[in-house]
Scaffold this motif. Structure first.
Motif, mmCIF file in Angstrom:
data_model
loop_
_atom_site.group_PDB
_atom_site.id
_atom_site.type_symbol
_atom_site.label_atom_id
_atom_site.label_comp_id
_atom_site.label_asym_id
_atom_site.label_seq_id
_atom_site.Cartn_x
_atom_site.Cartn_y
_atom_site.Cartn_z
ATOM 1 N N ARG A 96 0.842 -1.199 0.000
ATOM 2 C CA ARG A 96 0.000 0.000 0.000
ATOM 3 C C ARG A 96 0.871 1.240 0.000
ATOM 4 N NH1 ARG A 96 -4.339 1.673 4.809
ATOM 5 N NH2 ARG A 96 -5.503 3.234 3.605
ATOM 6 N N GLN A 98 0.545 5.482 0.444
ATOM 7 C CA GLN A 98 -0.352 6.552 0.868
ATOM 8 C C GLN A 98 0.375 7.892 0.907
ATOM 9 O OE1 GLN A 98 -1.247 4.081 4.534
ATOM 10 N NE2 GLN A 98 -3.172 5.176 4.338
ATOM 11 N N ASP A 103 -4.146 6.848 -2.308
ATOM 12 C CA ASP A 103 -4.168 5.619 -1.539
ATOM 13 C C ASP A 103 -4.263 4.474 -2.539
ATOM 14 O OD1 ASP A 103 -6.181 4.311 1.242
ATOM 15 O OD2 ASP A 103 -4.335 3.629 0.296
#
Length: 115
Positions: A96, A98, A103
């Motif tokens: 992931r 961010q 995101d």
């Protein structure tokens, strides 16, 4: 365009080690919060490890001392070194990225720990 591709999953025995890699493209990882998450069947997705541009890292209690996250801003990769694997580590692992309103997630790589 932010793109994340995870590799390195597989089937291993309890106690073994595995290294996952997340290849990032379309952005500079050094300016993002980069994390590894996992999701086991029937369970919620949970954060495993994360790292920020400051160099700080954090880990889930269940993996502290066994997993280590490495970010290489030159290669654009974020690796997860997993040692002393347990059957309960079995899950799909996701990368992931961010930053502000961005995101993004990768497609995941499966890790199965079984004898």
């Amino acid at each position: 365009q932010v793109q994340l591709v995870e590799t390195g999953g597989g089937l291993v025995q309890p106690g073994a080690s595995l290294r996952l890699s997340c290849a990032a493209s379309g952005f500079a990882i050094r300016t993002y919060a980069m994390s590894w998450y996992r999701q086991a069947p029937g369970k919620e997705r949970e954060m495993v490890a994360s790292t920020r541009w400051t160099g700080s890292t954090s880990y889930a209690d269940s993996v502290k001392g066994r997993f280590t996250i490495f970010a290489d801003s030159y290669k654009g990769t974020v690796d997860l070194q997993m040692n002393s694997l347990k059957p309960e580590d079995t899950a799909m692992y996701y990368c992931r990225a961010q930053k502000a309103l961005t995101d993004s997630w990768g497609q995941g790589t499966q890790v199965t720990v079984s004898s």
